[in-house]
Design an enzyme around this catalytic site. Structure first.
Site, short mmCIF file in Angstrom:
data_model
loop_
_atom_site.label_atom_id
_atom_site.label_comp_id
_atom_site.label_asym_id
_atom_site.label_seq_id
_atom_site.Cartn_x
_atom_site.Cartn_y
_atom_site.Cartn_z
N VAL A 16 19.61 20.53 -84.26
CA VAL A 16 19.33 21.86 -83.68
C VAL A 16 20.61 22.70 -83.60
O VAL A 16 20.61 23.87 -83.98
CB VAL A 16 18.68 21.70 -82.28
CG1 VAL A 16 18.38 23.07 -81.69
CG2 VAL A 16 17.40 20.87 -82.36
N LYS A 122 13.90 19.07 -73.02
CA LYS A 122 12.73 18.96 -72.13
C LYS A 122 12.83 17.77 -71.19
O LYS A 122 12.35 17.82 -70.06
CB LYS A 122 11.43 18.89 -72.94
CG LYS A 122 11.39 17.84 -74.02
CD LYS A 122 11.90 18.37 -75.33
CE LYS A 122 12.21 17.28 -76.31
NZ LYS A 122 12.30 17.75 -77.68
N GLY A 158 8.90 23.47 -80.01
CA GLY A 158 9.83 23.94 -81.05
C GLY A 158 9.86 25.44 -81.25
O GLY A 158 10.37 26.19 -80.43
N ILE A 160 7.27 27.60 -81.45
CA ILE A 160 6.18 28.41 -80.87
C ILE A 160 6.67 29.01 -79.55
O ILE A 160 7.11 28.25 -78.68
CB ILE A 160 4.92 27.55 -80.60
CG1 ILE A 160 4.49 26.79 -81.85
CG2 ILE A 160 3.78 28.42 -80.08
CD1 ILE A 160 3.37 25.77 -81.60
N GLU A 215 13.29 12.24 -81.58
CA GLU A 215 14.35 12.16 -80.58
C GLU A 215 15.35 11.08 -80.99
O GLU A 215 15.05 10.20 -81.82
CB GLU A 215 13.74 11.80 -79.21
CG GLU A 215 12.80 12.84 -78.66
CD GLU A 215 13.45 14.21 -78.52
OE1 GLU A 215 14.45 14.32 -77.81
OE2 GLU A 215 12.96 15.17 -79.14
N LYS A 230 7.00 17.88 -71.84
CA LYS A 230 6.61 19.24 -72.25
C LYS A 230 5.39 19.75 -71.49
O LYS A 230 5.35 20.89 -71.04
CB LYS A 230 6.33 19.26 -73.76
CG LYS A 230 7.59 19.08 -74.60
CD LYS A 230 7.21 18.79 -76.05
CE LYS A 230 8.43 18.75 -76.95
NZ LYS A 230 8.13 18.17 -78.27
N GLY A 337 12.01 20.43 -85.79
CA GLY A 337 12.78 20.71 -86.99
C GLY A 337 13.88 21.74 -86.72
O GLY A 337 13.83 22.49 -85.75
P1 NAP Z 1 20.96 15.33 -82.72
O1 NAP Z 1 20.77 15.73 -84.12
O2 NAP Z 1 21.08 13.88 -82.42
O3 NAP Z 1 22.28 16.08 -82.19
C1 NAP Z 1 22.84 15.80 -80.95
C2 NAP Z 1 24.23 16.41 -80.92
O4 NAP Z 1 24.77 16.28 -79.62
C3 NAP Z 1 25.22 15.72 -81.86
O5 NAP Z 1 26.03 16.68 -82.50
C4 NAP Z 1 26.09 14.85 -80.93
O6 NAP Z 1 27.42 14.71 -81.37
C5 NAP Z 1 26.06 15.69 -79.68
N1 NAP Z 1 26.21 14.88 -78.47
C6 NAP Z 1 25.36 13.95 -78.00
N2 NAP Z 1 25.86 13.42 -76.86
C7 NAP Z 1 27.04 14.03 -76.64
C8 NAP Z 1 28.03 13.90 -75.64
N3 NAP Z 1 27.92 13.02 -74.64
N4 NAP Z 1 29.15 14.68 -75.71
C9 NAP Z 1 29.29 15.56 -76.72
N5 NAP Z 1 28.36 15.74 -77.71
C10 NAP Z 1 27.26 14.96 -77.65
O7 NAP Z 1 19.81 15.88 -81.78
P2 NAP Z 1 18.87 17.16 -82.04
O8 NAP Z 1 17.69 16.74 -82.84
O9 NAP Z 1 19.69 18.30 -82.49
O10 NAP Z 1 18.30 17.41 -80.56
C11 NAP Z 1 19.11 17.97 -79.57
C12 NAP Z 1 18.24 18.40 -78.39
O11 NAP Z 1 17.25 19.30 -78.83
C13 NAP Z 1 17.50 17.27 -77.68
O12 NAP Z 1 17.40 17.56 -76.31
C14 NAP Z 1 16.10 17.34 -78.30
O13 NAP Z 1 15.10 16.82 -77.45
C15 NAP Z 1 15.96 18.83 -78.46
N6 NAP Z 1 15.00 19.27 -79.48
C16 NAP Z 1 15.08 18.79 -80.73
C17 NAP Z 1 14.19 19.25 -81.69
C18 NAP Z 1 14.22 18.75 -83.10
O14 NAP Z 1 13.30 19.10 -83.86
N7 NAP Z 1 15.22 17.96 -83.50
C19 NAP Z 1 13.23 20.19 -81.34
C20 NAP Z 1 13.18 20.68 -80.02
C21 NAP Z 1 14.07 20.20 -79.10
P3 NAP Z 1 27.78 13.92 -82.73
O15 NAP Z 1 27.19 14.77 -83.84
O16 NAP Z 1 29.26 13.86 -82.79
O17 NAP Z 1 27.12 12.58 -82.63
N1 HSE Z 2 11.00 15.01 -81.00
C1 HSE Z 2 10.35 16.25 -80.73
C2 HSE Z 2 9.09 16.34 -81.53
C3 HSE Z 2 11.25 17.40 -81.07
O1 HSE Z 2 8.93 15.55 -82.47
O2 HSE Z 2 8.24 17.18 -81.23
C4 HSE Z 2 10.66 18.73 -80.67
O3 HSE Z 2 10.62 18.86 -79.29
#
Ligand code: NAP
Ligand code: HSE
Length: 462
Positions: A16, A122, A158, A160, A215, A230, A337
């Site tokens: 993200v 969330k 996401g 929406i 996640e 959520k 995504g």
């Molecule tokens: P991700 O790809 O695993 O990215 C997490 C990032 O946070 C990484 O860059 C990581 O650093 C950094 N990080 C984690 N712990 C840390 C710490 N203690 N100190 C400093 N940096 C830290 O996760 P993501 O998919 O982007 O998701 C992030 C958030 O968005 C979550 O809360 C998730 O629930 C939410 N979300 C995700 C989506 C989705 O589709 N992916 C959709 C809606 C909401 P490094 O890169 O160095 O490891």
């Molecule tokens: N892991 C979550 C999903 C990311 O698959 O819907 C979006 O909140």
């Protein structure tokens, strides 16, 4: 004269965070912030109207990790120290790291300092809702003179804009229920399993992870915990209630097999979707006769093939809001995504820069002001039950236990000699079905494993 800069400090530079960075670098050239009448002071309005948004710091865990987006080192510094995001020059903290440890400290501290916070987290919002609500309301005056703002559009469904819809679109209405598909990972998996019975659960989960939907620990997705968070946030926005975790019956998809899809299709003309529901008492199929009860639950559900939810595929999400004035309105789109989620974050950043986010973290809907809603954790539906078994089977023994539990069985089918599938009457309570499943496993020798049960979405609810 160069435009003032609205500085972002971002915790996280993963799926993200990378998307947010890319979108802001494109949009800052084309979309200057437009202030609205909600801006708290004339000075803030003027500054926001001309500001350019720049991500000046990104905090990550590992500085040496390769990033899949280009970082402009002239304007953006990488750090591993989250406290740098709280420095006075940062206007807005964007939290896209996930988890409830460092993310919680940074979010709460930023709000206490009067900074605007935008988050996609969330789990954090759900598990610490009361604290966040309290701190956001009591936070210091922000640099612009207003209260700190909290944006969390990306945390639910996401791309929406369902948070904005519930926060602003139903001011003159009374919401009766909010229900639908709120997790992209499991919808991707269930869509693939429905299409091809030979698809392996582990393989399709890995695909969803590779696509950036899951996640960090995908248990949260497959066991329904992500939907639980959520739908609790949506319940808060729709009904003004804070629903504790232990009051939300929650079942995920990890026990669903190709046998369930085959039985759902052959016997009920249904497919299976993971559905989150938040409903108040007037919705008879959910909370019976308790008019002031709100019930929130997460469960795999048999959905008729003719229902629009059955045709939401891949990482798609789809939420139906049922209300007095509007009847049913459905909001659908990509639920996970990089770019859909980043789009919601960027929209919140632009709203924040224009002082257009609500200054109350979870505004109470007008229709719920002064109302006394209580949380109940049982609901009524017609249920599908699958029982692993070996022959010989005693239908009389099953019927006797059903009767003891106050359940009426409408039909029993044998699937392949090792599974029975049952359908209950439409007025069965979840608690009675749960007791029946536990009792048959404990008392009947021919039951060889844990029964699985799911409600069947009625035609009325389509
Ligand atoms: P991700 O790809 O695993 O990215 C997490 C990032 O946070 C990484 O860059 C990581 O650093 C950094 N990080 C984690 N712990 C840390 C710490 N203690 N100190 C400093 N940096 C830290 O996760 P993501 O998919 O982007 O998701 C992030 C958030 O968005 C979550 O809360 C998730 O629930 C939410 N979300 C995700 C989506 C989705 O589709 N992916 C959709 C809606 C909401 P490094 O890169 O160095 O490891
Ligand atoms: N892991 C979550 C999903 C990311 O698959 O819907 C979006 O909140």
């Amino acid at each position: 004269m160069s435009a003032p800069v609205y500085r972002i400090g971002m915790l996280g530079g993963g799926t993200v965070g990378g998307g947010v960075y890319e979108l802001l670098r494109i949009k800052q050239r084309t979309l200057p912030v437009v202030a609205t009448a909600a801006s708290t002071t004339a000075a803030a309005t003027a500054a926001a109207a001309a500001a350019v948004v720049v991500v000046s710091k990104i905090c990550v865990r590992d500085l040496t990790k390769p990033r899949d987006f280009d970082i402009d080192t002239a304007t953006t510094a990488l750090t591993t120290d989250p406290m740098e995001l709280l420095s006075p020059d940062i206007d807005c903290v964007v939290e896209v790291a996930g988890g409830c440890d460092v993310a919680k400290d940074v979010v709460l501290k930023a709000l206490e300092l009067g900074k605007t916070v935008v988050t996609a987290n969330k789990a954090l919002l759900f598990e610490h809702m009361s604290t966040i609500e309290h701190v956001a309301t009591g936070g210091a005056a922000s640099a612009g003179g207003g209260k700190p703002q909290l944006g969390y559009e990306a945390a639910v469904c996401g791309g929406i804009p369902i948070v904005d819809v519930l926060t602003t679109g139903y001011a003159g209405d009374t919401i009766q229920s909010v229900a639908g598909i709120c997790n992209g990972t499991t919808n991707y998996m269930l869509s693939a399993m429905a299409k091809d019975p030979s698809v392996q659960y582990a393989d399709v989960l890995r695909e969803a992870q590779d696509l950036g939907y899951a996640e960090a620990d995908p248990t949260a997705d497959v066991e329904g915990h992500d939907v639980r968070a959520k739908i609790a946030i949506l319940a808060k926005l729709a009904f003004g209630v804070t629903v504790p975790m232990d009051k939300i019956p929650c079942t995920g998809i990890s026990q669903i097999t190709s046998i369930d899809f085959a039985a759902a299709k052959a016997n009920h003309r249904c497919t299976i979707k993971l559905i989150g529901t938040a409903a108040r008492g007037s919705t008879t199929t959910t909370v019976g006769s308790n008019p002031s009860g709100v019930c929130v639950y997460v469960t795999p559900t048999l959905v008729p093939l003719t229902n629009q939810l059955a045709n939401v595929h891949g990482c798609g999400n789809c939420v139906t809001v049922t209300s007095k004035n509007m009847g049913q309105c459905t909001y659908a789109g990509p639920g996970a995504g990089r770019y859909p989620t980043a789009n919601s974050i960027v929209a919140d950043i632009y709203r924040a820069a224009a002082h257009a986010l609500p200054t109350v973290a979870f505004p109470i809907p007008n229709s719920c002001l002064g109302s006394d809603l209580t949380v109940v954790d049982d609901y009524v539906a017609c249920f599908f039950i699958r029982i692993p078994c070996q022959t010989p089977v005693s239908f009389a023994a099953l019927g006797a236990i059903a009767e003891e539990c106050g359940l009426a069985l409408a039909s029993i089918e044998e699937q392949d000699g090792s599974q029975l599938t049952l359908t209950t009457s439409s007025s069965s309570s979840r608690s009675a079905v749960d007791k029946f499943c536990k009792d048959v496993q404990e008392k009947l020798d021919f039951v060889t494993g844990s029964p699985l049960f799911m409600p069947i979405l009625s035609v009325d609810e389509e």
